[in-house]
Write an enzyme that holds these catalytic residues in place. Structure first.
Site, PDB file in Angstrom:
ATOM      1  N   ASP A  33    -114.206  11.656  -1.050  1.00  0.00           N
ATOM      2  CA  ASP A  33    -114.298  12.436   0.187  1.00  0.00           C
ATOM      3  C   ASP A  33    -113.054  12.162   1.014  1.00  0.00           C
ATOM      4  O   ASP A  33    -112.436  11.098   0.899  1.00  0.00           O
ATOM      5  CB  ASP A  33    -115.561  12.052   0.985  1.00  0.00           C
ATOM      6  CG  ASP A  33    -116.014  13.150   1.945  1.00  0.00           C
ATOM      7  OD1 ASP A  33    -116.942  13.906   1.601  1.00  0.00           O
ATOM      8  OD2 ASP A  33    -115.408  13.267   3.033  1.00  0.00           O
TER       9      ASP A  33
ATOM     10  N   ASN B 218    -116.002  20.628  -4.969  1.00  0.00           N
ATOM     11  CA  ASN B 218    -117.104  21.003  -4.098  1.00  0.00           C
ATOM     12  C   ASN B 218    -116.701  21.218  -2.635  1.00  0.00           C
ATOM     13  O   ASN B 218    -117.528  21.589  -1.824  1.00  0.00           O
ATOM     14  CB  ASN B 218    -118.163  19.886  -4.215  1.00  0.00           C
ATOM     15  CG  ASN B 218    -119.272  20.015  -3.231  1.00  0.00           C
ATOM     16  OD1 ASN B 218    -120.041  20.970  -3.287  1.00  0.00           O
ATOM     17  ND2 ASN B 218    -119.341  19.087  -2.288  1.00  0.00           N
TER      18      ASN B 218
ATOM     19  N   TYR C 139    -113.020  32.633   4.090  1.00  0.00           N
ATOM     20  CA  TYR C 139    -114.059  31.988   3.272  1.00  0.00           C
ATOM     21  C   TYR C 139    -114.495  32.940   2.156  1.00  0.00           C
ATOM     22  O   TYR C 139    -114.518  32.585   0.975  1.00  0.00           O
ATOM     23  CB  TYR C 139    -115.234  31.621   4.167  1.00  0.00           C
ATOM     24  CG  TYR C 139    -116.317  30.787   3.507  1.00  0.00           C
ATOM     25  CD1 TYR C 139    -116.122  29.437   3.262  1.00  0.00           C
ATOM     26  CD2 TYR C 139    -117.543  31.346   3.158  1.00  0.00           C
ATOM     27  CE1 TYR C 139    -117.127  28.657   2.683  1.00  0.00           C
ATOM     28  CE2 TYR C 139    -118.545  30.583   2.583  1.00  0.00           C
ATOM     29  CZ  TYR C 139    -118.330  29.233   2.345  1.00  0.00           C
ATOM     30  OH  TYR C 139    -119.325  28.465   1.773  1.00  0.00           O
TER      31      TYR C 139
ATOM     32  N   LYS D 256    -113.901  32.227  -1.713  1.00  0.00           N
ATOM     33  CA  LYS D 256    -115.079  31.986  -2.558  1.00  0.00           C
ATOM     34  C   LYS D 256    -115.174  33.048  -3.666  1.00  0.00           C
ATOM     35  O   LYS D 256    -115.580  32.738  -4.785  1.00  0.00           O
ATOM     36  CB  LYS D 256    -116.350  31.925  -1.717  1.00  0.00           C
ATOM     37  CG  LYS D 256    -116.398  30.714  -0.772  1.00  0.00           C
ATOM     38  CD  LYS D 256    -116.387  29.387  -1.509  1.00  0.00           C
ATOM     39  CE  LYS D 256    -116.653  28.202  -0.598  1.00  0.00           C
ATOM     40  NZ  LYS D 256    -116.672  26.918  -1.312  1.00  0.00           N
TER      41      LYS D 256
ATOM     42  N   THR E 230    -127.019  21.216   5.610  1.00  0.00           N
ATOM     43  CA  THR E 230    -126.012  20.155   5.423  1.00  0.00           C
ATOM     44  C   THR E 230    -125.248  19.990   6.747  1.00  0.00           C
ATOM     45  O   THR E 230    -125.631  20.560   7.771  1.00  0.00           O
ATOM     46  CB  THR E 230    -124.993  20.552   4.335  1.00  0.00           C
ATOM     47  OG1 THR E 230    -124.217  21.666   4.817  1.00  0.00           O
ATOM     48  CG2 THR E 230    -125.650  20.930   3.021  1.00  0.00           C
TER      49      THR E 230
HETATM   50  N1  NAD Z   1    -124.252  24.488   3.361  1.00  0.00           N
HETATM   51  C1  NAD Z   1    -124.282  25.756   3.032  1.00  0.00           C
HETATM   52  O1  NAD Z   1    -125.068  26.546   3.581  1.00  0.00           O
HETATM   53  C2  NAD Z   1    -123.362  26.266   1.945  1.00  0.00           C
HETATM   54  C3  NAD Z   1    -123.580  27.566   1.461  1.00  0.00           C
HETATM   55  C4  NAD Z   1    -122.738  28.055   0.486  1.00  0.00           C
HETATM   56  C5  NAD Z   1    -121.706  27.274  -0.011  1.00  0.00           C
HETATM   57  N2  NAD Z   1    -121.528  26.015   0.482  1.00  0.00           N
HETATM   58  C6  NAD Z   1    -120.401  25.248  -0.058  1.00  0.00           C
HETATM   59  O2  NAD Z   1    -120.850  23.972  -0.451  1.00  0.00           O
HETATM   60  C7  NAD Z   1    -119.751  23.059  -0.410  1.00  0.00           C
HETATM   61  C8  NAD Z   1    -120.187  21.775   0.248  1.00  0.00           C
HETATM   62  O3  NAD Z   1    -120.562  22.049   1.585  1.00  0.00           O
HETATM   63  P1  NAD Z   1    -121.706  21.287   2.369  1.00  0.00           P
HETATM   64  O4  NAD Z   1    -122.585  22.340   2.933  1.00  0.00           O
HETATM   65  O5  NAD Z   1    -122.274  20.223   1.533  1.00  0.00           O
HETATM   66  O6  NAD Z   1    -120.846  20.680   3.584  1.00  0.00           O
HETATM   67  P2  NAD Z   1    -120.764  19.233   4.254  1.00  0.00           P
HETATM   68  O7  NAD Z   1    -119.957  19.450   5.486  1.00  0.00           O
HETATM   69  O8  NAD Z   1    -122.113  18.629   4.404  1.00  0.00           O
HETATM   70  O9  NAD Z   1    -119.920  18.360   3.219  1.00  0.00           O
HETATM   71  C9  NAD Z   1    -118.557  18.633   3.002  1.00  0.00           C
HETATM   72  C10 NAD Z   1    -117.815  17.329   2.736  1.00  0.00           C
HETATM   73  O10 NAD Z   1    -116.454  17.687   2.390  1.00  0.00           O
HETATM   74  C11 NAD Z   1    -115.586  16.743   2.990  1.00  0.00           C
HETATM   75  N3  NAD Z   1    -114.240  17.329   3.130  1.00  0.00           N
HETATM   76  C12 NAD Z   1    -113.816  18.229   4.049  1.00  0.00           C
HETATM   77  N4  NAD Z   1    -112.512  18.500   3.851  1.00  0.00           N
HETATM   78  C13 NAD Z   1    -112.114  17.770   2.783  1.00  0.00           C
HETATM   79  C14 NAD Z   1    -110.885  17.612   2.093  1.00  0.00           C
HETATM   80  N5  NAD Z   1    -109.771  18.269   2.481  1.00  0.00           N
HETATM   81  N6  NAD Z   1    -110.842  16.774   1.029  1.00  0.00           N
HETATM   82  C15 NAD Z   1    -111.944  16.097   0.629  1.00  0.00           C
HETATM   83  N7  NAD Z   1    -113.144  16.185   1.263  1.00  0.00           N
HETATM   84  C16 NAD Z   1    -113.220  17.021   2.317  1.00  0.00           C
HETATM   85  C17 NAD Z   1    -116.229  16.408   4.324  1.00  0.00           C
HETATM   86  O11 NAD Z   1    -115.755  15.167   4.829  1.00  0.00           O
HETATM   87  C18 NAD Z   1    -117.715  16.397   3.947  1.00  0.00           C
HETATM   88  O12 NAD Z   1    -118.150  15.087   3.605  1.00  0.00           O
HETATM   89  C19 NAD Z   1    -118.615  23.795   0.294  1.00  0.00           C
HETATM   90  O13 NAD Z   1    -117.706  24.293  -0.683  1.00  0.00           O
HETATM   91  C20 NAD Z   1    -119.319  24.965   0.959  1.00  0.00           C
HETATM   92  O14 NAD Z   1    -118.475  26.083   1.130  1.00  0.00           O
HETATM   93  C21 NAD Z   1    -122.319  25.495   1.445  1.00  0.00           C
END
Ligand code: NAD
Length: 261
Positions: free
Chosen positions: A38, A88, A154, A158, A189
């Site tokens: 992370d 991710n 985004y 995506k 999240t």
């Molecule tokens: N939560 C949703 O509703 C949702 C829906 C569709 C897609 N997603 C996708 O799921 C993935 C994870 O998202 P999440 O919801 O778990 O978010 P989250 O914010 O809970 O977790 C994201 C993590 O990524 C880390 N991060 C941010 N920038 C970074 C970088 N440059 N290098 C390394 N780490 C980095 C953050 O510190 C955090 O711990 C993302 O790609 C997001 O687009 C999420």
């Protein structure tokens, strides 16, 4: 192309929170070793510590090729191989498209799309050399469907991750390597931390999918890898939307804009 996660060596980017954390837990529950990476070192360490001896932590900014190389070196040093790479990390720039500046676009492209490109450059030579492994790219239903008009960087990145992943599957499967593309709808999240807002908020437009908890998504990812499934959805309804879109894009867009009007 199925993969047994027992004793597999897995790497998760953005593993310190949300879907990445939940996937790390699901992999560890099935007996995998997990390198939790992370941007926030403390989060990576916390999650790795939760995995009962199966976790290793590393700080890794996915916009930095050298950070990813350092993770690869760490994994090879500790385990001698890599079986699963989960790309991710995702961020959002949200607002009317005319209010989102170019540098915000560049940042989202760098984090959401070029991170996958960097990971491929670093890890694919290893997987190809092994003739085995699995890549999971986290996209979104916003990468399958056109509803994310208020978050165009985004949506665009995506969609790019989905397209890249589909073509990558065609390249890698004959070489013994599986590819999955996780396309979540709403997941509870900390994603709001990854959003930068511009201009006035716009009203939502398009399908409203149910929000699920992150743990269930981690299980879906682990199942998807084990079963060798390409598309991993958290809302099965998204598949119906995708069929409607594919059947007639013009009609689909007309319906959405009519519904909004
Ligand atoms: N939560 C949703 O509703 C949702 C829906 C569709 C897609 N997603 C996708 O799921 C993935 C994870 O998202 P999440 O919801 O778990 O978010 P989250 O914010 O809970 O977790 C994201 C993590 O990524 C880390 N991060 C941010 N920038 C970074 C970088 N440059 N290098 C390394 N780490 C980095 C953050 O510190 C955090 O711990 C993302 O790609 C997001 O687009 C999420």
């Amino acid at each position: 192309m199925s993969m047994d996660l027992h004793d597999a060596v897995t790497v998760v980017t953005g593993g310190g929170s949300g879907i990445g954390r939940a996937s790390a837990h699901a992999f560890a529950r099935r007996g995998a070793r997990v390198v939790v990476t992370d941007l926030e070192a403390e989060r990576a360490h916390t999650v790795a510590g939760e995995l009962g001896g199966r976790g290793v932590a590393a700080r890794c900014d996915v916009t930095d090729l050298d950070d990813l190389r350092a993770v690869r070196d760490l994994v090879l040093d500790r385990f001698g191989r890599v079986d699963v790479v989960m790309n991710n990390v995702g961020i959002l720039a949200v607002g009317p498209v005319e209010d989102i500046p170019l540098d915000a676009w560049q940042r989202v492209i760098d984090v959401n799309l070029l991170s996958v490109v960097r990971s491929n450059l670093v890890f694919l030579p290893l997987l190809l050399g092994q003739g085995s492994g699995h890549v999971v790219n986290t996209a979104s239903t916003a990468g399958l469907l056109p509803y994310g008009f208020d978050r165009l960087p985004y949506t665009a990145t995506k969609h790019a991750v989905v397209g890249l992943s589909e073509s990558l599957a065609l390249y890698l499967r004959p070489r013994g390597i599986g590819v999955s593309c996780l396309c979540p709808a709403g997941v509870a999240t900390n994603i709001v931390e990854q959003i930068t807002f511009y201009g006035e908020p716009a009203a939502p437009q398009g399908p409203a999918f149910p929000v699920v908890d992150a743990d269930s998504v981690g299980e879906l990812v682990a199942d998807g890898i084990s079963e060798g499934r390409f598309l991993i959805l958290t809302a099965p309804e998204a598949a119906d939307e995708l069929r409607e879109l594919g059947a007639d894009v013009d009609l689909y867009l007309s319906r959405l804009t009519k519904d909004a009007g």
